[in-house]
Design a protein around this motif. Structure first.
Motif, PDB file in Angstrom:
ATOM      1  N   LEU A  10      12.205   2.601  -4.382  1.00 26.00           N
ATOM      2  CA  LEU A  10      11.142   1.813  -3.767  1.00 26.00           C
ATOM      3  C   LEU A  10      11.572   0.375  -3.484  1.00 26.00           C
ATOM      4  O   LEU A  10      10.977  -0.299  -2.646  1.00 26.00           O
ATOM      5  CB  LEU A  10       9.894   1.824  -4.648  1.00 26.00           C
ATOM      6  CG  LEU A  10       9.168   3.170  -4.715  1.00 26.00           C
ATOM      7  CD1 LEU A  10       8.140   3.174  -5.829  1.00 26.00           C
ATOM      8  CD2 LEU A  10       8.521   3.489  -3.377  1.00 26.00           C
ATOM      9  N   LEU A  11      12.618  -0.088  -4.156  1.00 24.26           N
ATOM     10  CA  LEU A  11      13.113  -1.436  -3.883  1.00 24.26           C
ATOM     11  C   LEU A  11      13.682  -1.561  -2.476  1.00 24.26           C
ATOM     12  O   LEU A  11      13.868  -2.680  -1.980  1.00 24.26           O
ATOM     13  CB  LEU A  11      14.176  -1.835  -4.911  1.00 24.26           C
ATOM     14  CG  LEU A  11      13.639  -2.217  -6.289  1.00 24.26           C
ATOM     15  CD1 LEU A  11      14.778  -2.413  -7.270  1.00 24.26           C
ATOM     16  CD2 LEU A  11      12.789  -3.476  -6.190  1.00 24.26           C
ATOM     17  N   ALA A  12      13.930  -0.451  -1.812  1.00 22.64           N
ATOM     18  CA  ALA A  12      14.407  -0.505  -0.429  1.00 22.64           C
ATOM     19  C   ALA A  12      13.404  -1.229   0.469  1.00 22.64           C
ATOM     20  O   ALA A  12      13.801  -1.883   1.443  1.00 22.64           O
ATOM     21  CB  ALA A  12      14.672   0.903   0.093  1.00 22.64           C
ATOM     22  N   ILE A  13      12.135  -1.128   0.154  1.00 19.57           N
ATOM     23  CA  ILE A  13      11.107  -1.769   0.986  1.00 19.57           C
ATOM     24  C   ILE A  13      11.174  -3.291   0.888  1.00 19.57           C
ATOM     25  O   ILE A  13      11.325  -3.965   1.913  1.00 19.57           O
ATOM     26  CB  ILE A  13       9.710  -1.207   0.662  1.00 19.57           C
ATOM     27  CG1 ILE A  13       9.626   0.239   1.166  1.00 19.57           C
ATOM     28  CG2 ILE A  13       8.611  -2.069   1.274  1.00 19.57           C
ATOM     29  CD1 ILE A  13       8.339   0.950   0.827  1.00 19.57           C
TER      30      ILE A  13
ATOM     31  N   ALA B   8       0.838  -1.210   0.000  1.00 15.23           N
ATOM     32  CA  ALA B   8       0.000   0.000   0.000  1.00 15.23           C
ATOM     33  C   ALA B   8       0.869   1.254   0.000  1.00 15.23           C
ATOM     34  O   ALA B   8       0.565   2.229  -0.695  1.00 15.23           O
ATOM     35  CB  ALA B   8      -0.933  -0.013   1.209  1.00 15.23           C
ATOM     36  N   VAL B   9       1.965   1.239   0.768  1.00 16.98           N
ATOM     37  CA  VAL B   9       2.887   2.377   0.798  1.00 16.98           C
ATOM     38  C   VAL B   9       3.491   2.599  -0.588  1.00 16.98           C
ATOM     39  O   VAL B   9       3.529   3.723  -1.091  1.00 16.98           O
ATOM     40  CB  VAL B   9       3.996   2.168   1.858  1.00 16.98           C
ATOM     41  CG1 VAL B   9       5.098   3.201   1.726  1.00 16.98           C
ATOM     42  CG2 VAL B   9       3.395   2.205   3.256  1.00 16.98           C
ATOM     43  N   VAL B  10       3.949   1.517  -1.210  1.00 12.23           N
ATOM     44  CA  VAL B  10       4.527   1.627  -2.554  1.00 12.23           C
ATOM     45  C   VAL B  10       3.477   2.148  -3.530  1.00 12.23           C
ATOM     46  O   VAL B  10       3.757   3.038  -4.345  1.00 12.23           O
ATOM     47  CB  VAL B  10       5.109   0.275  -3.030  1.00 12.23           C
ATOM     48  CG1 VAL B  10       5.457   0.307  -4.518  1.00 12.23           C
ATOM     49  CG2 VAL B  10       6.342  -0.098  -2.204  1.00 12.23           C
ATOM     50  N   GLY B  11       2.267   1.604  -3.470  1.00 13.42           N
ATOM     51  CA  GLY B  11       1.202   2.058  -4.364  1.00 13.42           C
ATOM     52  C   GLY B  11       0.888   3.532  -4.197  1.00 13.42           C
ATOM     53  O   GLY B  11       0.749   4.263  -5.187  1.00 13.42           O
ATOM     54  N   LEU B  12       0.805   3.980  -2.950  1.00  9.97           N
ATOM     55  CA  LEU B  12       0.550   5.392  -2.681  1.00  9.97           C
ATOM     56  C   LEU B  12       1.701   6.261  -3.183  1.00  9.97           C
ATOM     57  O   LEU B  12       1.483   7.310  -3.798  1.00  9.97           O
ATOM     58  CB  LEU B  12       0.331   5.609  -1.182  1.00  9.97           C
ATOM     59  CG  LEU B  12      -0.068   7.006  -0.744  1.00  9.97           C
ATOM     60  CD1 LEU B  12      -1.394   7.408  -1.392  1.00  9.97           C
ATOM     61  CD2 LEU B  12      -0.181   7.065   0.779  1.00  9.97           C
ATOM     62  N   TRP B  13       2.927   5.801  -2.951  1.00  9.50           N
ATOM     63  CA  TRP B  13       4.117   6.530  -3.431  1.00  9.50           C
ATOM     64  C   TRP B  13       4.068   6.682  -4.953  1.00  9.50           C
ATOM     65  O   TRP B  13       4.307   7.768  -5.490  1.00  9.50           O
ATOM     66  CB  TRP B  13       5.379   5.793  -3.008  1.00  9.50           C
ATOM     67  CG  TRP B  13       6.646   6.529  -3.309  1.00  9.50           C
ATOM     68  CD1 TRP B  13       7.247   6.690  -4.532  1.00  9.50           C
ATOM     69  CD2 TRP B  13       7.477   7.215  -2.378  1.00  9.50           C
ATOM     70  NE1 TRP B  13       8.403   7.415  -4.413  1.00  9.50           N
ATOM     71  CE2 TRP B  13       8.570   7.750  -3.098  1.00  9.50           C
ATOM     72  CE3 TRP B  13       7.416   7.414  -1.002  1.00  9.50           C
ATOM     73  CZ2 TRP B  13       9.578   8.480  -2.483  1.00  9.50           C
ATOM     74  CZ3 TRP B  13       8.422   8.126  -0.390  1.00  9.50           C
ATOM     75  CH2 TRP B  13       9.482   8.666  -1.133  1.00  9.50           C
TER      76      TRP B  13
ATOM     77  N   LEU C 159       1.471   6.555  -6.917  1.00  7.92           N
ATOM     78  CA  LEU C 159       0.398   7.484  -7.296  1.00  7.92           C
ATOM     79  C   LEU C 159       0.798   8.951  -7.086  1.00  7.92           C
ATOM     80  O   LEU C 159       0.481   9.806  -7.904  1.00  7.92           O
ATOM     81  CB  LEU C 159      -0.868   7.202  -6.486  1.00  7.92           C
ATOM     82  CG  LEU C 159      -1.660   5.970  -6.897  1.00  7.92           C
ATOM     83  CD1 LEU C 159      -2.800   5.726  -5.914  1.00  7.92           C
ATOM     84  CD2 LEU C 159      -2.202   6.115  -8.305  1.00  7.92           C
ATOM     85  N   LEU C 160       1.510   9.213  -5.994  1.00  4.84           N
ATOM     86  CA  LEU C 160       1.876  10.597  -5.675  1.00  4.84           C
ATOM     87  C   LEU C 160       3.123  11.084  -6.410  1.00  4.84           C
ATOM     88  O   LEU C 160       3.181  12.225  -6.858  1.00  4.84           O
ATOM     89  CB  LEU C 160       2.084  10.753  -4.158  1.00  4.84           C
ATOM     90  CG  LEU C 160       0.862  10.561  -3.286  1.00  4.84           C
ATOM     91  CD1 LEU C 160       1.241  10.594  -1.811  1.00  4.84           C
ATOM     92  CD2 LEU C 160      -0.191  11.612  -3.600  1.00  4.84           C
ATOM     93  N   PHE C 161       4.136  10.215  -6.496  1.00  2.00           N
ATOM     94  CA  PHE C 161       5.436  10.656  -7.012  1.00  2.00           C
ATOM     95  C   PHE C 161       5.903   9.912  -8.261  1.00  2.00           C
ATOM     96  O   PHE C 161       6.900  10.287  -8.859  1.00  2.00           O
ATOM     97  CB  PHE C 161       6.524  10.495  -5.931  1.00  2.00           C
ATOM     98  CG  PHE C 161       6.171  11.143  -4.629  1.00  2.00           C
ATOM     99  CD1 PHE C 161       6.090  12.516  -4.508  1.00  2.00           C
ATOM    100  CD2 PHE C 161       5.918  10.364  -3.507  1.00  2.00           C
ATOM    101  CE1 PHE C 161       5.765  13.114  -3.297  1.00  2.00           C
ATOM    102  CE2 PHE C 161       5.599  10.944  -2.294  1.00  2.00           C
ATOM    103  CZ  PHE C 161       5.520  12.317  -2.191  1.00  2.00           C
TER     104      PHE C 161
END
Length: 147
Positions: free
Chosen positions: A104-107, A89-94, A96-98
């Protein structure tokens, strides 16, 4: 369950860790292949915030409790932050916003690294926040080793 209290067989636990190690290898390889495109501040922030929010408060509470139980909220916080569902969800929101970025692979590197390298999984309420051998597991291990 966690790195110390494995209620799976050793082989099953090792196979689960191997699967996460393969996923970790894929993520690290992609990260390295795109190193020049990685924005480092977001990469470091995305890697670290999981433990800053999800692990550190519970670890501090656990050590301050000196053997007493800590609030279940720390377990919930850890499990929420170390959940692939939450982080998706965090990646998806990121995105969408940025927009998409290699930082993002850090997650998944963090989550797969925890599971593959340290054997960490989500924390059940029934065991201490920091891994300690469950009395039954510790007794069984001693019986297997003692001649």
């Amino acid at each position: 369950m966690d790195a110390v209290n494995r209620f799976d067989t050793r082989a099953t636990h090792a196979l689960m860790r191997l699967e996460y190690l393969i996923a970790l290898g894929v993520c690290v390889t992609l990260f390295v292949l795109h190193l020049g495109e990685v924005r480092w501040l977001p990469a470091v922030a995305l890697f670290v915030y999981i433990d800053l929010v999800g692990y550190l408060p519970g670890a501090v509470a656990h050590h301050r409790a000196k053997g007493r139980r800590i609030a279940k909220a720390y377990y919930v916080l850890y499990n929420a932050m170390h959940s692939f569902a939450t982080q998706a969800a965090v990646v998806g929101l990121w995105v969408l916003l940025f927009g998409w970025e290699w930082a993002l692979l850090a997650i998944p590197i963090h989550l797969c690294g925890d599971r593959a390298l340290f054997g960490n999984a989500l924390k059940p309420f029934s065991v201490p926040f920091e891994p300690e051998p469950h009395p039954a597991f510790a007794r069984m291990s001693r019986e297997l080793v003692t001649p």
